[in-house]
Scaffold this motif. Structure first.
Motif, PDB file in Angstrom:
ATOM      1  N   LYS A 244      43.687  49.603  49.850  1.00  0.00           N
ATOM      2  CA  LYS A 244      43.912  48.204  49.494  1.00  0.00           C
ATOM      3  C   LYS A 244      44.331  48.064  48.027  1.00  0.00           C
ATOM      4  CE  LYS A 244      39.691  47.054  50.681  1.00  0.00           C
ATOM      5  NZ  LYS A 244      39.195  48.402  51.045  1.00  0.00           N
ATOM      6  N   SER A 245      43.542  48.700  47.145  1.00  0.00           N
ATOM      7  CA  SER A 245      43.880  48.610  45.719  1.00  0.00           C
ATOM      8  C   SER A 245      45.180  49.346  45.426  1.00  0.00           C
ATOM      9  CB  SER A 245      42.763  49.206  44.863  1.00  0.00           C
ATOM     10  OG  SER A 245      41.604  48.425  44.975  1.00  0.00           O
ATOM     11  N   THR A 246      45.408  50.416  46.163  1.00  0.00           N
ATOM     12  CA  THR A 246      46.662  51.148  45.977  1.00  0.00           C
ATOM     13  C   THR A 246      47.848  50.243  46.286  1.00  0.00           C
ATOM     14  OG1 THR A 246      45.554  53.185  46.584  1.00  0.00           O
ATOM     15  CG2 THR A 246      47.967  53.192  46.702  1.00  0.00           C
TER      16      THR A 246
ATOM     17  N   PHE B 230      42.736  42.120  38.746  1.00  0.00           N
ATOM     18  CA  PHE B 230      42.298  43.508  38.923  1.00  0.00           C
ATOM     19  C   PHE B 230      40.900  43.600  39.518  1.00  0.00           C
ATOM     20  CE2 PHE B 230      45.385  46.218  36.539  1.00  0.00           C
ATOM     21  CZ  PHE B 230      46.239  45.210  36.124  1.00  0.00           C
ATOM     22  N   GLN B 231      40.722  44.636  40.339  1.00  0.00           N
ATOM     23  CA  GLN B 231      39.376  44.913  40.845  1.00  0.00           C
ATOM     24  C   GLN B 231      38.478  45.312  39.672  1.00  0.00           C
ATOM     25  OE1 GLN B 231      39.178  47.906  43.946  1.00  0.00           O
ATOM     26  NE2 GLN B 231      36.997  47.609  44.265  1.00  0.00           N
ATOM     27  N   TYR B 232      39.033  46.096  38.742  1.00  0.00           N
ATOM     28  CA  TYR B 232      38.294  46.496  37.548  1.00  0.00           C
ATOM     29  C   TYR B 232      39.076  46.093  36.298  1.00  0.00           C
ATOM     30  CZ  TYR B 232      36.049  49.319  41.121  1.00  0.00           C
ATOM     31  OH  TYR B 232      35.419  49.732  42.261  1.00  0.00           O
TER      32      TYR B 232
ATOM     33  N   LEU C 234      44.747  39.056  44.678  1.00  0.00           N
ATOM     34  CA  LEU C 234      43.381  39.108  44.143  1.00  0.00           C
ATOM     35  C   LEU C 234      42.650  40.277  44.779  1.00  0.00           C
ATOM     36  CD1 LEU C 234      44.324  35.990  44.000  1.00  0.00           C
ATOM     37  CD2 LEU C 234      41.928  35.590  43.476  1.00  0.00           C
ATOM     38  N   ASP C 235      42.371  41.290  43.950  1.00  0.00           N
ATOM     39  CA  ASP C 235      41.732  42.485  44.478  1.00  0.00           C
ATOM     40  C   ASP C 235      40.221  42.376  44.314  1.00  0.00           C
ATOM     41  OD1 ASP C 235      41.116  44.943  45.451  1.00  0.00           O
ATOM     42  OD2 ASP C 235      42.302  46.090  44.001  1.00  0.00           O
ATOM     43  N   GLU C 236      39.561  42.030  45.361  1.00  0.00           N
ATOM     44  CA  GLU C 236      38.099  41.894  45.381  1.00  0.00           C
ATOM     45  C   GLU C 236      37.590  41.037  44.238  1.00  0.00           C
ATOM     46  OE1 GLU C 236      35.632  45.146  46.237  1.00  0.00           O
ATOM     47  OE2 GLU C 236      37.174  46.238  47.340  1.00  0.00           O
ATOM     48  N   THR C 237      38.270  39.937  43.996  1.00  0.00           N
ATOM     49  CA  THR C 237      37.852  39.058  42.915  1.00  0.00           C
ATOM     50  C   THR C 237      36.506  38.424  43.234  1.00  0.00           C
ATOM     51  OG1 THR C 237      40.155  38.710  42.395  1.00  0.00           O
ATOM     52  CG2 THR C 237      38.641  37.109  41.489  1.00  0.00           C
TER      53      THR C 237
HETATM   54 MG   LIG Z   1      39.907  48.687  45.923  1.00  0.00          MG
END
Ligand SMILES: [Mg+2]
Ligand SMILES: Nc1ncnc2c1ncn2[C@@H]1O[C@H](COP(=O)(O)OP(=O)(O)OP(=O)(O)O)[C@@H](O)[C@H]1O
Lengths: 481, 252
Positions: free
Chosen positions: B40-42, B84-86, B169-172
């Motif tokens: 997913k993040s990729t 970003f997730q992080y 939105l990555d796991e916001t």
């Molecule tokens: Mg991820």
């Protein structure tokens, strides 16, 4: 091993933009150093006998000294007989006002972004401009004189205020201090002199711009700044040089004297030519800067932004002699390509309740080397001395080096000395984060390094902070891509 | 608005995305769910232009442009935003200064004039109220020492400031307290218009109570293996990913 420049490294490779040469006639001494050279310089400047003797004494001492080699820097031996020790732009006559300065010289300073007249007059900065060996003019003299402030070239001070020069020159950095200060004492050609009388707060920034122009010359300037009791002054020096294949030597001495309750803020934006990207050419910057807090509650603060020079060797120091005196050192040193910097400070706590603060930020890119070397000395009478040191290094890429050499000598057990150090890297993830927000890599690097250096930049006088920020960004352009 | 065709991407020779197909139209909200490590993040990073990933096959067009040809900052200029997730920390750089630079760089890309201090402040005040973000956070160094939730809120604030066409939105929602989730959802819903689209990566159906997606996709092992209406999230919440994995194995 992958030899390609990493994304981060590509941004540092830009051209030095102050590398032009001014075509002016010069009056110079032939290369070489012996007693005659010194007599020549002294005679050119029409100096009194005591000054010549002082120089000769320094020269004879220098002959017996060894060039130091303890710093974390490498360079080919310097041939002191190949250097020209005096070079002065030929001025037809003595100038009485800045309007009479050779237009070529005036253009030089304009190209450097330094206007000797209107512009700076508006922003309220008094300037002394030194090209190669001599001062070509000082602005605002009369206005300052009304307050009893003396701001002129050191040559002029030797003529006009010999008692002050005689009293203070060599009192903080004795001629025997070190190899380069002895050499400077023998051959110094010009520099700035400043005296702030008792209780006077200097109403404007005083500033000197040093420019090495002639080929094959060394620059040996001497700056002497005295703040009498209860006075205040903020002083800034800027430095640039043309691009040349050879290495040129710059060995300056700066002495500051702060009497009781006086405060001196001394800022440097050093941008000598750093050499090309293969490490050819550039200035050897071997400088001795020292201040003494002579009386109680005196304060000396050094701020430096060092982006230029192929080699920097300098440790602005403070002797905290007066009780409750304060010494500060704020430094940003950037090294790129093949630059080497070994810089830091010495805080000598002699008086009681003395305090010092050291904030050093080193930024290294390319294959450069950046060392912090600091000494905190607390003498046996320095009860309750306090020091706090913070040394941070930021690396761009993985072929550069950052080193920290803190030395601590404490002879009084009521002293508190604290030291913190960190090393970090500009990460691809930080750059990417900025990119994702629409910010290109060059701007991103500038934001990151200015953030890193903020604590030091905040110490600079407003007028120069913006210039200094740009300078940081420029000197790292191309190191990230 | 965004069409992804047969997208393959790898990192350090490791294949991660293995043929993604996805079509997002203006006004739509898509959610992507899927087990940890499924890519997913990729996918989000590849869309945003992270260079560490190599696209080995496929194409992506964004508003008619070949997205993969554009640099990350050009993609941002075109209106693509990634929360970003992080989120990354940048010590010493004030959050406000960073956002101001971002807003003006994006404006420059679009040929618009930079906002002056007054106009910027006005925009900031408006978006601060909308995202309920604490002013003191914005005067601190970018993300430095921010709590996990504060970092996520800062991402949402930046999104509001930049008003992107496509927000990813990555796991916001991860790490946010219940009030903050509502605020994030509120921010996203306010951004929603017939011209904008949102791609939500989430593990929790809870967020989808507030932001109702048009479609939910399940990403597994680098591929979208299932798409369906919002009820799919409930089913996943109940049954976990096992049934998807089983199904996938059976088909393979
Ligand atoms: Mg991820
Ligand atoms: N630099 C790398 N080298 C090798 N493998 C990597 C690298 N970066 C990511 N991966 C792998 O790629 C896969 C997909 O990672 P990704 O972060 O896209 O997963 P995700 O779906 O976002 O997971 P999560 O739900 O945990 O956030 C993981 O197996 C991860 O370990």
């Amino acid at each position: 091993m992958n030899n390609e420049l990493s994304a981060i490294e590509k941004t540092v490779l830009t051209d030095y933009k102050y590398g032009f040469v001014t075509e002016i006639e010069v009056d110079e001494a032939p290369p070489g150093l012996n007693e005659d050279t010194i007599r020549f310089i002294s005679a050119k400047k029409n100096e009194p006998e005591w000054m010549l003797e002082w120089r000769l004494k320094a020269y004879n001492h220098w002959l017996k000294m060894q060039e130091p080699n303890w710093a974390n820097i490498k360079y080919d031996p310097i041939n002191y007989q190949d250097i020209k020790y005096y070079s002065a732009p030929k001025q037809k006559k003595k100038v009485n006002s800045l309007d009479e300065i050779d237009p070529e010289l005036r253009k030089t300073f304009e190209k450097l972004g330094i206007s000797l007249d209107e512009q700076k007059r508006l922003s309220g900065v008094a300037i002394d401009a030194v090209i190669d060996s001599v001062s070509i003019g000082t602005t605002f003299k009369e206005q300052l004189a009304e307050l009893g402030i003396i701001f002129c070239s050191i040559s002029e001070a030797i003529q006009e205020h010999p008692e002050l020069v005689k009293k203070y020159i060599g009192s903080v950095v004795p001629i025997t201090d070190n190899y380069f200060s002895a050499l400077n004492s023998a051959v110094f050609s010009d520099g700035s002199f400043c005296y702030i009388p008792k209780g006077v707060r200097c109403p404007m920034e005083l500033s000197t711009y040093f420019r090495i122009n002639a080929e094959g010359t060394g620059q040996f300037e001497r700056t002497l700044l005295i703040a009498d009791e209860g006075s205040y002054v903020s002083y800034l020096e800027g430095c640039t040089a043309p691009i040349r294949d050879e290495n040129q030597l710059h060995a300056a001495v700066v002495e500051l004297i702060a009497h009781e309750n006086a405060e001196i803020k001394y800022s440097t934006v050093q941008n000598w030519y750093p050499g090309d990207k293969d490490g050819k050419g550039g200035i050897y910057n071997f400088v001795t800067k020292r201040g003494i807090c002579q009386g109680a509650h005196a304060k000396i603060s050094w701020t430096q932004v060092e982006t230029g020079s192929s080699i920097t060797w300098k440790y602005p120091s403070v002797i905290l002699k007066g009780d409750y005196s304060v010494g500060e050192f704020y430094s940003v040193a950037v090294t790129n390509n093949h630059q080497q910097a070994d810089t830091g400070t010495k805080m000598m706590h002699l008086g009681k309740n003395t305090r010092s603060r050291i904030v050093s930020k080193g930024i290294s890119a390319g294959v450069s080397n950046n060392s912090y070397r600091g000494l905190v000395h607390v003498g046996k009478n320095a009860a309750n001395a306090r020091n706090f040191s913070q040394c941070d290094s930021l690396l761009l890429g993985d072929k550069c080096g950052a080193h920290t050499f803190p030395y601590i000598e404490v002879k009084n057990n009521t002293a508190v000395v604290e030291h913190e150090a960190t090393t970090s890297k500009i990460g691809e993830d930080q750059i990417f984060y900025c990119n994702q927000r629409g910010i290109d890599t060059e701007t991103a690097v500038a934001l990151i390094i200015n953030g890193f250096a903020k604590e030091v930049m905040n110490q600079l006088p407003m007028e120069f902070a913006v210039e200094a920020q740009k300078l940081l960004a420029i000197s790292l352009e191309g190191s990230v891509g | 608005m965004l069409s992804i065709h047969n997208l393959h991407a790898s990192i350090d020779e490791k294949r991660i995305l293995k043929g993604i197909n996805l079509e997002i139209k203006p006004g739509e909200v898509h959610a992507i769910m899927g087990p940890n490590g499924s890519g997913k993040s990729t996918l989000a990073s590849v869309l945003a232009g992270r260079e560490d990933y190599t696209v080995t096959d496929g194409s992506v067009t964004f508003n008619g442009k070949d997205l993969l040809e554009l640099s990350p900052e050009e993609r941002a200029g075109e209106g693509l935003f990634l929360a970003f997730q992080y989120p990354v920390e940048i010590p010493g750089l004030s959050t406000t200064n960073f956002i101001k630079t971002a807003v003006n760089e994006v404006r420059k890309y679009r040929g618009e004039e930079a906002l002056d201090a007054v106009a910027f402040l006005k925009l900031m005040k408006e978006k601060m109220a909308m995202t309920n973000i604490d002013q003191t956070l914005l005067s601190r160094s970018l993300n430095e020492g921010f709590s996990g939730g504060e970092k996520k809120r800062n991402e949402v604030f930046q999104m509001a400031m930049l008003q992107p066409k496509l927000a990813i939105l990555d796991e916001t929602d991860s790490g946010l307290d219940i009030d903050a989730i509502r605020i994030v959802a509120n921010g996203v819903n306010k951004l929603r218009s017939k011209d904008n689209a949102v791609l939500l990566v989430t593990h929790y159906q809870r967020l989808l109570d507030y932001i109702v997606p048009d479609v939910i996709h399940v990403l597994y092992n680098g591929q979208i293996v299932k798409s369906g209406p919002k009820e799919l999230a409930l089913e996943l919440e109940e049954r976990g990913y096992d049934f998807i994995k089983e199904q996938f194995k059976a088909e393979a």
